[in-house]
Design a protein around this motif. Structure first.
Motif, mmCIF file in Angstrom:
data_model
loop_
_atom_site.group_PDB
_atom_site.id
_atom_site.type_symbol
_atom_site.label_atom_id
_atom_site.label_comp_id
_atom_site.label_asym_id
_atom_site.label_seq_id
_atom_site.Cartn_x
_atom_site.Cartn_y
_atom_site.Cartn_z
ATOM 1 N N VAL A 102 -6.668 5.788 9.633
ATOM 2 C CA VAL A 102 -6.260 4.520 9.014
ATOM 3 C C VAL A 102 -5.500 4.790 7.713
ATOM 4 O O VAL A 102 -4.532 4.108 7.395
ATOM 5 C CB VAL A 102 -7.496 3.615 8.805
ATOM 6 N N ALA A 103 -5.930 5.795 6.963
ATOM 7 C CA ALA A 103 -5.220 6.137 5.727
ATOM 8 C C ALA A 103 -3.908 6.834 6.089
ATOM 9 O O ALA A 103 -3.912 7.854 6.785
ATOM 10 C CB ALA A 103 -6.078 7.048 4.870
ATOM 11 N N ALA A 104 -2.824 6.276 5.626
ATOM 12 C CA ALA A 104 -1.510 6.818 5.985
ATOM 13 C C ALA A 104 -1.266 8.144 5.258
ATOM 14 O O ALA A 104 -1.474 8.241 4.046
ATOM 15 C CB ALA A 104 -0.436 5.805 5.600
ATOM 16 N N GLY A 163 0.818 -1.216 0.000
ATOM 17 C CA GLY A 163 0.000 0.000 0.000
ATOM 18 C C GLY A 163 0.845 1.256 0.000
ATOM 19 O O GLY A 163 1.777 1.426 -0.804
ATOM 20 N N LYS A 213 -5.689 -0.374 10.474
ATOM 21 C CA LYS A 213 -4.417 0.359 10.560
ATOM 22 C C LYS A 213 -3.209 -0.568 10.559
ATOM 23 O O LYS A 213 -2.126 -0.187 10.158
ATOM 24 C CB LYS A 213 -4.435 1.201 11.849
ATOM 25 N N SER A 227 3.045 2.266 2.105
ATOM 26 C CA SER A 227 4.470 2.040 2.400
ATOM 27 C C SER A 227 5.211 1.594 1.148
ATOM 28 O O SER A 227 6.392 1.912 0.965
ATOM 29 C CB SER A 227 4.635 1.003 3.513
HETATM 30 C C1 F6R Z 1 -2.993 3.300 2.948
HETATM 31 C C2 F6R Z 1 -2.681 2.403 4.008
HETATM 32 C C3 F6R Z 1 -2.301 1.007 3.670
HETATM 33 C C4 F6R Z 1 -0.982 0.682 4.355
HETATM 34 C C5 F6R Z 1 -0.601 -0.793 4.142
HETATM 35 C C6 F6R Z 1 0.742 -1.112 4.765
HETATM 36 O O1 F6R Z 1 -3.419 4.533 3.421
HETATM 37 O O2 F6R Z 1 -2.699 2.786 5.141
HETATM 38 O O3 F6R Z 1 -2.190 0.838 2.296
HETATM 39 O O4 F6R Z 1 -0.008 1.528 3.851
HETATM 40 O O5 F6R Z 1 -1.573 -1.617 4.699
HETATM 41 O O6 F6R Z 1 0.728 -0.872 6.128
HETATM 42 P P1 F6R Z 1 2.070 -0.743 6.951
HETATM 43 O O7 F6R Z 1 2.729 0.509 6.557
HETATM 44 O O8 F6R Z 1 1.646 -0.744 8.380
HETATM 45 O O9 F6R Z 1 2.893 -1.942 6.592
#
Ligand code: F6R
Length: 602
Positions: A398-400, A303, A597, A305
């Protein structure tokens, strides 16, 4: 994803478990439940599909204050629908034992058939239910709950963090395998939780259960069994800053605040890391071998990351001319790995199962693994050869958003530091990259200010659009990808990103009168033709990061070479647009549907 909390102490155990659960709810929120033991030996069991807060009333009505041991769970459904019946804690046939589980039991169907044949009655559709019946079988007279749990998990395949409650004795037992679980002593009671954030304000430090450790919490205190037979837990971890929940600032949601925080986050990262770039100190401090001894770089993520990784890959590849790949963690098992490959595993939570699984499958004689994470005590951090904290601070939406900015900048600082001593980069070019890096906080602040009114207006204009395209070329493409991801996560509308040059090979068929097309403009003159193709079909182009001057009414492109990680500031208006549209459509921007998250299942 799912969240686990458990507490054993003198009073109000169910209330303590519930308060801790509330702090985890942003991580998974389909349903929730608590099971507890009252001091008189009776049990209490409450579940809901209406959020953790709605557990309070029924718990109070049923004597929550008199409880001395409790387990709680907030669920993100994998097996079985979102119903109260499928919510955890799940009970055994007799109503004596309760279990909460995070992860997936891959052989649940086979185990269920065996347990049914042995006479057990199943009340849910969830894979987790096999655990409580296996525990019921294993808890023979004279045997402790911890020993019984160790036996119960033996036939399981998959991943788990489990906490069990015996309402007859008031004992709790926990174990983990590929899914996080921590233990903490709060002075006035003992906690187990799947994330330190659940209990951060109540504790000073915590311990992590390694795979297959088993703990038992009972009247005699804590007993710890390590998989290697020893009874000494590994060391304590201080509570990380990221575990403390943040406020929403002037916004009604965390995401709005987290978008606004990005210039400050960028400054924090750069102030901390940039001084170690030019002399390679940052790279050496990580304990990584010199970059001259590394032939390939692979960035691994999921995602957002993964998108951050793609931007970082630009610094190694475009600037350092190193062969660099970015890999979707869930697909990495199909890769062929070259020797002397540096793997940079990127995850804000550090608990993403797809990443952890990908690391398990790396060749043993490959190169080092660097974890880039916002959680320095996470499973990812503990499994990597080197760790760098991206210093984003707590991110609740939740959205990064701010973790994306922090990951890109942290990774770029590391890449520049590694490259600084290799002689691979022309000194003038290196200096201009450093200038671009240190200008980032201001560029992000300017993007926030410049684009806010436009994005609010566009959200109104496009509120009925059913699909969106995001285009870019080169270093801009990754930000197109991130813009499309944010939009679909938050608004539940279709959005896709494309390399702009690919448009004419198929996706152009999607463009019709009024189709919104966001173009990330990194100054590549070929984008003019791509844009013309869209406007000729009536598409509505929104150009982000425009670097065009008008001379006598004609567009004149400024000859500007952007940094190797692309125009990072362009992500800001895209985040703002996704949030504004979602708010207009009455979506919960902090808790988008179906998402979590921390994605602890692979
Ligand atoms: C998008 C989002 C997800 C994360 C993905 C990886 O806004 O939050 O796409 O980026 O699930 O999560 P992490 O970074 O925790 O490995």
């Amino acid at each position: 994803m799912c969240g686990i909390t458990a507490y054993r102490g003198p009073t109000a155990a169910a209330g303590r478990a519930r308060v801790a659960l509330e702090r985890l709810e942003y991580r998974g929120y389909d349903s929730a439940g608590i099971a507890a033991r009252r001091a008189d030996g009776t049990s209490l069991h409450v579940r809901t599909v209406d959020g953790v807060a709605s557990l309070s009333g029924p718990l109070e009505a049923r004597g929550m204050d008199a409880t001395t041991a409790a387990i709680g769970h907030t669920r993100w459904a994998t097996h079985g629908g979102v119903t109260e019946q499928n919510a955890h804690p799940i009970e055994d046939c007799s109503g004596r034992l309760f279990v909460v589980h995070n992860g997936i039991i891959e052989n649940a169907d086979v185990l269920r058939a065996d347990l049914l044949a042995a006479g057990h009655r199943f009340a849910t559709e969830v894979d987790s239910e096999v655990i409580v019946h296996l525990l019921e079988q294993a808890l023979r007279p004279g045997r402790g709950l911890g020993d019984a749990l160790a036996e119960a998990v033996r036939p399981l395949e998959g991943s788990w963090a489990i906490v069990a409650l015996d309402t007859r004795s008031g004992a709790l037992a926990g174990t983990a395998h590929g899914s996080p679980l921590i233990y903490a002593d709060a002075g006035d009671g003992m906690y187990l939780a799947s994330d330190v954030g659940a209990v951060a304000p109540m504790i000073d430090d915590f311990r992590v259960l390694e795979d297959d450790d088993v703990v038992q919490l009972d009247g005699d205190g804590l007993r710890w069994h390590r998989a290697d037979g020893s009874s000494r837990p590994r060391g304590r971890w201080p509570v990380p800053q990221t575990a403390l929940l943040a406020s929403t600032g002037r916004h009604r949601d965390h995401m709005g605040n987290e978008i606004d925080e990005q210039p400050a986050v960028a400054r924090r990262v750069i102030d901390a890391l940039a001084p170690g770039i030019s002399d390679g100190r940052l790279w050496r401090g990580l304990g990584l071998p010199p970059l001259d001894g590394i032939d390939h770089v692979a960035v691994l993520g999921c995602g957002t990351s993964l998108n951050a990784g793609r931007a970082i890959a630009g610094a190694f590849g475009r600037l350092g001319a190193m062969p660099t790949r970015s890999l979707i963690a869930s697909e990495a098992g199909h890769e062929v790995w070259e020797p002397r490959t540096l793997v940079i595993a990127i995850s804000q939570s550090g608990e993403t199962a797809d990443i952890l699984r990908a690391l398990e499958r790396l060749p043993r004689d490959g190169g080092p693994v660097l974890a880039l994470t916002n959680n320095a005590s996470s499973s990812l951090a503990r499994r990597a050869d080197a760790v760098i904290d991206c210093l984003a601070g707590p991110e609740i939406g939740v959205a990064a958003t701010k973790t994306f900015i922090a990951q890109v900048l942290t990774g770029v600082c590391v890449a520049l530091s590694g490259l600084s001593t290799t002689g691979r980069v022309d000194p003038n070019l290196f200096a201009s990259e450093l200038r671009a890096l240190t200008a980032t906080p201001d560029a992000l602040a300017a993007a926030l200010e410049t684009w806010r009114p436009t994005m609010t207006a566009l959200a109104s204009d496009f509120s009925r659009a059913s699909g969106f395209l995001f285009l870019g070329r080169g270093g801009g493409l990754v930000y197109a990808a991130e813009g499309a991801l944010k939009l679909k996560e938050l608004s539940y509308r279709w959005a896709e990103h494309q390399p702009a040059g690919e448009l004419k090979h198929g996706p152009l068929a999607l463009v019709d009168a009024g189709t919104p097309v966001f173009v990330i403009d990194d100054g590549d003159p070929r984008l003019e033709v791509d844009i013309a193709e869209v406007t000729a079909r009536g598409g509505r182009v929104v150009r982000i990061g425009e670097r065009v001057l008008r001379v006598g009414g004609l567009p004149l492109h400024l000859p500007r070479r952007g940094p190797s990680w692309g125009p990072l500031e362009t992500v800001v208006p895209l985040q703002m647009f996704a949030r504004e549209l979602a708010l207009r459509l009455h979506r919960d921007v902090d808790k988008p549907r179906n998402l979590a998250k921390s994605v602890t299942v692979s």
